[in-house]
Design a protein around this motif. Structure first.
Motif, mmCIF file in Angstrom:
data_model
loop_
_atom_site.group_PDB
_atom_site.id
_atom_site.type_symbol
_atom_site.label_atom_id
_atom_site.label_comp_id
_atom_site.label_asym_id
_atom_site.label_seq_id
_atom_site.Cartn_x
_atom_site.Cartn_y
_atom_site.Cartn_z
ATOM 1 N N ALA A 296 0.820 -1.209 0.000
ATOM 2 C CA ALA A 296 0.000 0.000 0.000
ATOM 3 C C ALA A 296 0.854 1.260 0.000
ATOM 4 O O ALA A 296 0.487 2.280 -0.584
ATOM 5 N N ALA A 297 2.008 1.174 0.638
ATOM 6 C CA ALA A 297 2.876 2.336 0.719
ATOM 7 C C ALA A 297 3.638 2.556 -0.587
ATOM 8 O O ALA A 297 4.089 3.656 -0.874
ATOM 9 N N TYR A 298 3.771 1.489 -1.363
ATOM 10 C CA TYR A 298 4.599 1.576 -2.569
ATOM 11 C C TYR A 298 3.844 2.120 -3.762
ATOM 12 O O TYR A 298 4.434 2.554 -4.741
ATOM 13 N N LEU A 299 2.537 2.043 -3.705
ATOM 14 C CA LEU A 299 1.759 2.443 -4.873
ATOM 15 C C LEU A 299 1.820 3.948 -5.073
ATOM 16 O O LEU A 299 2.094 4.707 -4.155
ATOM 17 N N ARG A 300 1.559 4.354 -6.299
ATOM 18 C CA ARG A 300 1.467 5.780 -6.603
ATOM 19 C C ARG A 300 0.096 6.045 -7.172
ATOM 20 O O ARG A 300 -0.226 5.486 -8.219
ATOM 21 N N PRO A 301 -0.712 6.828 -6.608
ATOM 22 C CA PRO A 301 -0.497 7.441 -5.299
ATOM 23 C C PRO A 301 -0.661 6.402 -4.187
ATOM 24 O O PRO A 301 -1.243 5.352 -4.403
ATOM 25 N N GLY A 302 -0.135 6.734 -3.019
ATOM 26 C CA GLY A 302 -0.224 5.820 -1.882
ATOM 27 C C GLY A 302 -1.672 5.421 -1.609
ATOM 28 O O GLY A 302 -2.577 6.221 -1.785
ATOM 29 N N LEU A 303 -1.842 4.174 -1.207
ATOM 30 C CA LEU A 303 -3.188 3.624 -1.021
ATOM 31 C C LEU A 303 -3.701 3.857 0.401
ATOM 32 O O LEU A 303 -3.064 3.466 1.378
ATOM 33 N N THR A 304 -4.861 4.496 0.483
ATOM 34 C CA THR A 304 -5.494 4.668 1.791
ATOM 35 C C THR A 304 -6.216 3.375 2.152
ATOM 36 O O THR A 304 -6.998 2.843 1.377
ATOM 37 N N THR A 305 -5.927 2.875 3.348
ATOM 38 C CA THR A 305 -6.384 1.527 3.667
ATOM 39 C C THR A 305 -6.688 1.379 5.145
ATOM 40 O O THR A 305 -6.148 2.113 5.974
ATOM 41 N N VAL A 306 -7.592 0.492 5.458
ATOM 42 C CA VAL A 306 -7.936 0.213 6.848
ATOM 43 C C VAL A 306 -7.072 -0.968 7.297
ATOM 44 O O VAL A 306 -7.223 -2.078 6.810
ATOM 45 N N ALA A 307 -6.162 -0.692 8.221
ATOM 46 C CA ALA A 307 -5.089 -1.643 8.525
ATOM 47 C C ALA A 307 -5.517 -2.804 9.406
ATOM 48 O O ALA A 307 -6.322 -2.648 10.330
ATOM 49 N N LEU A 308 -4.963 -3.947 9.102
ATOM 50 C CA LEU A 308 -5.039 -5.090 10.004
ATOM 51 C C LEU A 308 -4.003 -4.831 11.097
ATOM 52 O O LEU A 308 -2.822 -4.736 10.824
ATOM 53 N N PRO A 309 -4.425 -4.733 12.341
ATOM 54 C CA PRO A 309 -3.510 -4.317 13.415
ATOM 55 C C PRO A 309 -2.730 -5.502 13.976
ATOM 56 O O PRO A 309 -2.819 -5.814 15.156
ATOM 57 N N HIS A 310 -1.969 -6.134 13.100
ATOM 58 C CA HIS A 310 -1.304 -7.365 13.512
ATOM 59 C C HIS A 310 -0.442 -7.225 14.749
ATOM 60 O O HIS A 310 -0.477 -8.054 15.649
ATOM 61 N N GLU A 311 0.331 -6.164 14.757
ATOM 62 C CA GLU A 311 1.259 -6.027 15.872
ATOM 63 C C GLU A 311 0.513 -5.844 17.193
ATOM 64 O O GLU A 311 0.827 -6.490 18.195
ATOM 65 N N ALA A 312 -0.483 -4.978 17.166
ATOM 66 C CA ALA A 312 -1.266 -4.759 18.382
ATOM 67 C C ALA A 312 -1.945 -6.053 18.827
ATOM 68 O O ALA A 312 -2.052 -6.347 20.017
ATOM 69 N N MET A 313 -2.376 -6.833 17.859
ATOM 70 C CA MET A 313 -3.016 -8.106 18.204
ATOM 71 C C MET A 313 -2.030 -9.050 18.894
ATOM 72 O O MET A 313 -2.354 -9.697 19.894
ATOM 73 N N GLY A 314 -0.830 -9.120 18.329
ATOM 74 C CA GLY A 314 0.187 -9.984 18.923
ATOM 75 C C GLY A 314 0.491 -9.571 20.359
ATOM 76 O O GLY A 314 0.590 -10.396 21.266
ATOM 77 N N ARG A 315 0.611 -8.279 20.537
ATOM 78 C CA ARG A 315 0.881 -7.768 21.889
ATOM 79 C C ARG A 315 -0.249 -8.170 22.826
ATOM 80 O O ARG A 315 -0.026 -8.685 23.916
#
Lengths: 340, 340
Positions: free
Chosen positions: A290-309
């Motif tokens: 999502a960060a690599y696309l032009r223009p950058g892609l607005t997206t609703v994130a999967l909060p993987h890290e927060a979930m792991g914590r």
DNA sequence: AGGACATGCTAAAACCATTTAGCACGCTGC
DNA sequence: GCAGCGTGCTAAATGGTTTTAGCATGTCCT
């Protein structure tokens, strides 16, 4: 260097006390009556010898090893969901624990084997994680071992951590609405009629429910819905092409994940349509992409890290029955046209 | 279910033998003189009780825990190099070992802490891994603990596993040459003049050497070389734009990594140039991205998984001094025009 | 004076498996 | 009749820690 590890007995000897005393002092037992002087001598001795307790020996006695088992199907493997591990590792470290990671590839035989292997090492608890949220089969584990399901659910083990897909789905639609979109919104990836026979992860249904709920709440309807068999860029490309070929040119796209969105980018670009001026796009997951696309892609994130914590926090708290829903943050980039 | 774990003593009692006998039999001691009957009784008893040895207790006695420590800076975190973990986990599992994963974020204090933590748990050996190959500082570890450096090097610990970048670099050029390219080849990402002050990973130098060696070997020269500060898509896009703006239109591109190539794709597409008909592209790493692009990106892969496997194999073999170079396989997709 | 109690510490068991040293028995050979 | 040896097994020590039970002393109270 360090020819031999110092043992508790060494510390006690140097302090001129018994191992009992040394143990009590080093563990900070509250109700002990040992003198301040004894405390000082033991601490000094431990420091001087660089003493570190042997976890195996301690675990033998106490059944606590400060170690957590992390058993997953494909989490480490696929790099997609590796944030789950990252978060778990970080939280474990903060709590002074360490994580035993085992990957099973989803094979039930290896799953049993993995559980055996971590149990043999006296882990304090087990986290079962899956790459894509789903009901997970879990072999029997001894009562008394707490387990938490991460990105998964299981009837026997009610403690689970999941992304809040219902709210996340709704949020995606809100983003479009807030930017002024009310018409010409298409959905890429999901079409209830076609999809009802497909197996998707357990949480996809919630994501869809969130999307549809928000649409209905605003009195909106999709101009088109395209089902996609494999949620990969190729599928997104084909779906977008097919839409365009049929003459429907949406003003906004809700894509079921970032890879589909990527495919849509490609098809749109070929058709000479500009993002976000001609069409706005919102998507899900916050894939690396999502960060690599032009223009950058607005997206609703999967909060993987927060979930792991969260999973290790729940585990160390002894497990809290029920689902813990982790909010899905929106990552705003540039694929939605400015409001107005 | 399993109210209490069976111990060796339980097995011995059920078999009507001493724990000594049970231990010897279950461990398959070669020179023992126990009767066949005793073997049968012990095995049956162990089976009946579902006996599994307590690894902590065994480790206490034998100093072997069938556990490997995997300490990395950002490997799990960044998902990029997570193949290293995957490979290590797989190989460990095949050898009946289990892996303790600790992530330090590259912070030396946490590195020391991590080593302490895994050593406390009596690991049989430690793998130090880095996301980007480099010389890694490693705090002292007790003599006798074997260590292998994965995607890293360290003077004190000579066993290391690295990708064979020299051969890989050369291979990339060969791919272009085999497809008939001899002129108009540009290099994106590397320019020795500019780069010599930049810190890049230790293996980049080898990759470059491989590339230049192969070019020279075929009597070829680059039509242009563009240095890129950050090897991300944005940098690749800018570099390609800058080339095009200066009026140089290459027939082939060697990109230092896939993300740069992705950026180049975008710039090329904007300029109306087709891949591979107008320009061929070859790249490195086999990032997830490479498969998503249209056309698919042909790339010389970083063999992360194989490296991870190899590292545990070396570790379990007790460490073999020197560098083990893992070949970089080429992943052929469609970004190089057909030969002719 | 003598029992009760607080203070400061320790001996020893327990956790579970491995390993060393060696016991008891039967057989052989002389 | 007995030294010597092979056979089949076990007692006990070991590894490092925690924990239970309890031993000396000294003080206080009556």
């Amino acid at each position: 260097m360090a020819s031999k590890r110092a043992t508790l007995a060494d510390v006690a000897r140097l302090a001129g006390l018994s191992p009992t005393a040394a143990s009590m002092i080093l563990n900070g037992r509250p109700d002990t009556r040992l003198s301040q002087d004894a405390h000082d001598r033991v601490n000094a001795a431990a420091e001087a010898l660089g003493y570190r307790p042997n976890v195996a020996a301690r675990g033998l006695r106490t059944d606590k090893t400060l170690t957590i088992g992390f058993i997953s199907d494909l989490v480490a493997t696929t790099r997609f969901a590796s944030g789950l591990i990252t978060g778990a590792l970080a939280a474990a470290e903060e709590a002074g624990h360490v994580v035993l990671v085992v990957e099973t590839g989803g094979d039930p035989a290896r799953e049993s084997e993995a559980i055996g292997a971590v149990l043999d090492r006296q882990v304090d608890g087990i986290i079962f994680a899956t790459m894509r949220a789903r009901e997970l089969f879990v072999p029997d584990i001894p009562a008394g071992t707490t387990a938490v399901m991460l990105n998964a659910t299981n009837a026997k083990h009610p403690t689970s951590v999941l992304p809040d897909e219902l709210a996340g789905g709704a949020r995606a639609v809100e983003l479009l609405v807030e930017a002024g979109h009310r018409e010409g919104i298409a959905l890429l990836g999901q079409n209830d009629d076609v999809e009802k026979d497909l197996f998707r992860s357990a949480t996809v249904a919630r994501r869809v429910a969130g999307i549809r709920g928000a649409m209905a709440g605003h009195g909106l309807e999709f101009i088109a819905e395209e089902s996609i068999w494999l949620w990969e860029p190729e599928g997104g490309y084909q779906a977008m092409r097919s839409l365009l070929d049929r003459g429907v040119v949406p003003r906004a796209l809700v894509c079921m994940n970032d890879r589909i969105a990527f495919g849509a980018y490609q098809a749109l670009s070929e058709a000479g349509l500009a993002i976000p001026d001609d069409v706005s796009i919102v998507s899900f997951d916050n894939d690396e992409l999502a960060a690599y696309l032009r223009p950058g892609l607005t997206t609703v994130a999967l909060p993987h890290e927060a979930m792991g914590r969260r999973a290790v926090e729940l585990l160390l708290a002894g497990g809290v029955a029920g689902e813990t829903l982790i909010p899905m943050p929106v990552v705003t980039r540039a694929s939605i046209r400015a409001a107005g």
